[in-house]
Design a protein around this motif. Structure first.
Motif, PDB file in Angstrom:
ATOM      1  N   THR A   4       1.159  -1.636   0.214  1.00 29.25           N
ATOM      2  CA  THR A   4      -0.049   0.181  -0.071  1.00 29.25           C
ATOM      3  C   THR A   4       1.058   1.219   0.009  1.00 29.25           C
ATOM      4  OG1 THR A   4       0.176   0.215   2.297  1.00 29.25           O
ATOM      5  CG2 THR A   4      -1.953  -1.447   1.543  1.00 29.25           C
ATOM      6  N   GLU A   5       0.419   2.398  -0.819  1.00 28.20           N
ATOM      7  CA  GLU A   5       1.728   3.585  -0.994  1.00 28.20           C
ATOM      8  C   GLU A   5       0.187   4.650   0.045  1.00 28.20           C
ATOM      9  OE1 GLU A   5       2.477   3.758  -5.217  1.00 28.20           O
ATOM     10  OE2 GLU A   5       4.012   2.130  -4.982  1.00 28.20           O
ATOM     11  N   HIS A   6       1.190   5.550   0.462  1.00 29.46           N
ATOM     12  CA  HIS A   6       0.481   6.241   1.063  1.00 29.46           C
ATOM     13  C   HIS A   6       1.557   7.730   0.902  1.00 29.46           C
ATOM     14  CE1 HIS A   6      -1.494   8.983   4.049  1.00 29.46           C
ATOM     15  NE2 HIS A   6      -0.551   9.507   4.012  1.00 29.46           N
ATOM     16  N   HIS A   7       1.566   9.154   0.195  1.00 33.78           N
ATOM     17  CA  HIS A   7       1.820   9.831  -0.087  1.00 33.78           C
ATOM     18  C   HIS A   7       2.016  11.174   1.195  1.00 33.78           C
ATOM     19  CE1 HIS A   7       3.627   8.858  -3.554  1.00 33.78           C
ATOM     20  NE2 HIS A   7       2.148   8.512  -4.618  1.00 33.78           N
ATOM     21  N   SER A   8       2.867  11.387   1.663  1.00 37.65           N
ATOM     22  CA  SER A   8       2.834  12.910   1.992  1.00 37.65           C
ATOM     23  C   SER A   8       2.979  13.976   2.275  1.00 37.65           C
ATOM     24  CB  SER A   8       2.977  12.257   3.896  1.00 37.65           C
ATOM     25  OG  SER A   8       2.664  13.082   5.030  1.00 37.65           O
ATOM     26  N   SER A   9       3.302  15.236   2.192  1.00 38.28           N
ATOM     27  CA  SER A   9       3.856  16.159   1.976  1.00 38.28           C
ATOM     28  C   SER A   9       3.321  16.877   3.635  1.00 38.28           C
ATOM     29  CB  SER A   9       2.902  17.415   0.658  1.00 38.28           C
ATOM     30  OG  SER A   9       3.635  18.596   1.392  1.00 38.28           O
ATOM     31  N   PRO A 253      11.215   3.179  15.219  1.00 44.10           N
ATOM     32  CA  PRO A 253      11.140   1.117  15.397  1.00 44.10           C
ATOM     33  C   PRO A 253      10.925   0.495  13.637  1.00 44.10           C
ATOM     34  CG  PRO A 253      11.267   2.245  17.282  1.00 44.10           C
ATOM     35  CD  PRO A 253      10.800   3.762  16.823  1.00 44.10           C
ATOM     36  N   GLU A 254       9.160   1.614  13.639  1.00 40.79           N
ATOM     37  CA  GLU A 254       8.844   0.988  12.877  1.00 40.79           C
ATOM     38  C   GLU A 254       9.109   1.165  11.117  1.00 40.79           C
ATOM     39  OE1 GLU A 254       6.226   3.475  16.092  1.00 40.79           O
ATOM     40  OE2 GLU A 254       8.085   3.415  14.790  1.00 40.79           O
ATOM     41  N   LEU A 255       9.873   2.131  11.214  1.00 39.90           N
ATOM     42  CA  LEU A 255      10.515   1.509  10.172  1.00 39.90           C
ATOM     43  C   LEU A 255      11.588   0.875   9.505  1.00 39.90           C
ATOM     44  CD1 LEU A 255      12.234   5.719   9.017  1.00 39.90           C
ATOM     45  CD2 LEU A 255      10.023   4.209   8.012  1.00 39.90           C
ATOM     46  N   SER A 285       0.696   3.738   9.639  1.00 42.46           N
ATOM     47  CA  SER A 285       0.785   4.937   8.815  1.00 42.46           C
ATOM     48  C   SER A 285       1.125   6.341   8.416  1.00 42.46           C
ATOM     49  CB  SER A 285       0.588   4.336   7.102  1.00 42.46           C
ATOM     50  OG  SER A 285      -0.223   4.684   7.304  1.00 42.46           O
ATOM     51  N   SER A 286       0.096   6.335   9.187  1.00 40.40           N
ATOM     52  CA  SER A 286       0.151   8.523   9.244  1.00 40.40           C
ATOM     53  C   SER A 286       1.139   8.217   9.887  1.00 40.40           C
ATOM     54  CB  SER A 286      -1.159   9.035   9.782  1.00 40.40           C
ATOM     55  OG  SER A 286      -1.672   7.995  11.288  1.00 40.40           O
ATOM     56  N   VAL A 287       1.421   7.933  11.301  1.00 46.75           N
ATOM     57  CA  VAL A 287       1.995   8.512  13.003  1.00 46.75           C
ATOM     58  C   VAL A 287       3.434   7.916  12.595  1.00 46.75           C
ATOM     59  CG1 VAL A 287       2.739   7.244  15.243  1.00 46.75           C
ATOM     60  CG2 VAL A 287       0.251   6.875  14.433  1.00 46.75           C
ATOM     61  N   VAL A 288       3.927   6.318  11.250  1.00 49.17           N
ATOM     62  CA  VAL A 288       5.410   6.918  11.422  1.00 49.17           C
ATOM     63  C   VAL A 288       5.801   7.723   9.586  1.00 49.17           C
ATOM     64  CG1 VAL A 288       6.605   5.187   9.664  1.00 49.17           C
ATOM     65  CG2 VAL A 288       4.894   3.848  10.928  1.00 49.17           C
ATOM     66  N   VAL A 289       5.089   8.317   9.336  1.00 46.85           N
ATOM     67  CA  VAL A 289       5.178   9.820   8.852  1.00 46.85           C
ATOM     68  C   VAL A 289       5.527  11.431   9.087  1.00 46.85           C
ATOM     69  CG1 VAL A 289       4.106  11.264   7.200  1.00 46.85           C
ATOM     70  CG2 VAL A 289       3.749   9.078   6.737  1.00 46.85           C
ATOM     71  N   GLN A 290       4.585  11.254  10.252  1.00 45.02           N
ATOM     72  CA  GLN A 290       4.326  12.313  11.083  1.00 45.02           C
ATOM     73  C   GLN A 290       6.265  11.676  12.112  1.00 45.02           C
ATOM     74  OE1 GLN A 290       2.562  15.432  11.366  1.00 45.02           O
ATOM     75  NE2 GLN A 290       4.118  15.810  12.282  1.00 45.02           N
ATOM     76  N   LYS A 291       6.346  10.911  12.256  1.00 45.67           N
ATOM     77  CA  LYS A 291       7.467  11.051  12.970  1.00 45.67           C
ATOM     78  C   LYS A 291       8.927  11.037  12.186  1.00 45.67           C
ATOM     79  CE  LYS A 291       6.405   7.452  16.925  1.00 45.67           C
ATOM     80  NZ  LYS A 291       6.862   5.905  17.470  1.00 45.67           N
ATOM     81  N   MET A 292       9.168  10.333  11.119  1.00 49.13           N
ATOM     82  CA  MET A 292       9.999  11.214  10.327  1.00 49.13           C
ATOM     83  C   MET A 292       9.767  12.817   9.856  1.00 49.13           C
ATOM     84  SD  MET A 292       9.283   7.911   7.016  1.00 49.13           S
ATOM     85  CE  MET A 292      11.179   8.397   6.003  1.00 49.13           C
TER      86      MET A 292
END
Length: 330
Positions: A4-9, A253-255, A285-292
């Motif tokens: 699954t793919e997710h784009h975040s800006s 860690p999730e990465l 995924s949204s939590v991982v994106v925010q952490k990144m």
């Protein structure tokens, strides 16, 4: 294996999030710095423009190449400072449908053009100096000395305005470089006037003109290379892709992997990035994106990032840019 793919800006936060307040503060600070730079180049430009005609006429009447070269420097300086001021004004305009990233890169483009102007002026001075060395011309030391001293005072004033009123950006550095060339030119003209007055040795005038011209070549080339690197969307020198990758994997860690990392500068201090990241299927995924995003902004100074996420049941073990077979600069 499911994907699954997710784009975040970096601009997708809610309107009431702390990141918006931080972004507004950063935007206000950026406008404040831009206004400060614009005021500095405006005052310096007016000061130089007010004196350049007097020096050009005085150099022609005195027969001094050093003075005329310094006056030509002043002409290009006044034009360059005017362009720098215009670029700072334009950079404050918001992004629109045609320029979706705004006009932040315009000051870098002006810095590149100013560096080229300096090199052209340097070539002209050297060519003219060769002619003067082959056929020395009479120089009136007295008028040359007076005009050169006045020019030195004007250039010192403009240099101090830019030095204390700017932020050290490429556009400001190119403007300072122009004025510094004028300042050194005035010093050379004073020295030439003194030597001619006491010795009558006229070749010192073109010799010192070439010396001053060569002094600014290295700095002009440096500004041109740095601005060209940004215009070509090269990766910022202070940021290493492998360091970013290892840091994200160690702190989040999730990465499971980070790859296809591309970095470029929209303008000085404004780094953009795109990257792919692999996470376990069960992770949010949204939590991982925010952490990144938080980590990239706080530690690496990357304010705008687009992240593509893929869910994997196994580690990815993909190189930084597996799709590229040539050297990647961004």
């Amino acid at each position: 294996m499911s994907h699954t793919e997710h784009h975040s800006s970096s601009g997708t936060s809610g309107s009431n999030s702390p990141h918006d307040h931080e972004g507004e503060h950063s935007h206000d600070h950026s406008l404040e710095v831009t206004d400060k730079n614009a005021r500095a180049v405006a005052w310096a430009g007016l000061l130089i423009a007010g004196f350049m005609f007097a020096e050009l006429i005085g150099g022609w009447l005195a027969g001094s190449l050093a003075l005329m070269a310094d006056a030509i420097h002043m002409v290009t300086d006044a034009a360059s400072l005017g362009l720098a001021w215009w670029a700072f004004q334009q950079s404050k305009k918001p992004a629109d449908a045609r320029l979706t990233y705004g006009r932040d890169r315009l000051p870098v483009l002006i810095a590149f053009a100013n560096a080229i102007f300096l090199l052209v002026v340097t070539i002209w001075i050297c060519v003219e100096a060769v002619g003067r060395l082959m056929e020395p011309q009479t120089v009136l030391a007295g008028p040359m000395f007076i005009i050169a001293v006045l020019g030195l005072l004007v250039n010192i004033g403009a240099f101090l305005i830019l030095q204390h009123g700017g932020d050290g950006s490429l556009n400001m550095r190119s403007a300072i470089l122009h004025v510094l060339g004028d300042l050194l030119g005035s010093v050379a003209a004073i020295a030439a006037a003194v030597i001619i007055y006491f010795t009558g040795w006229y070749p010192i005038d073109p010799i010192l003109s070439v010396f001053v011209a060569l002094l600014i070549v290295r700095s002009a080339v440096t500004v041109m290379r740095q601005s060209a690197h940004i215009l070509l969307e090269g990766a910022p020198a202070q940021i290493d892709r492998e360091v970013i990758r290892k840091d994200l994997l160690a702190e989040i860690p999730e990465l499971r992997d980070v790859y296809h990392i591309h970095l470029w500068s929209l303008a000085e201090g404004k780094v953009n990035a795109t990257m792919h990241a692999a996470v376990s299927a069960e992770d949010n995924s949204s939590v991982v994106v925010q952490k990144m995003r938080t980590r990239l902004k706080a530690v690496h100074g990357i304010g705008h990032v687009t992240i593509e996420l893929s869910s994997h049941s196994e580690p990815v073990s993909t190189p930084l840019d597996a799709s590229s077979t040539v050297s990647d600069t961004g």
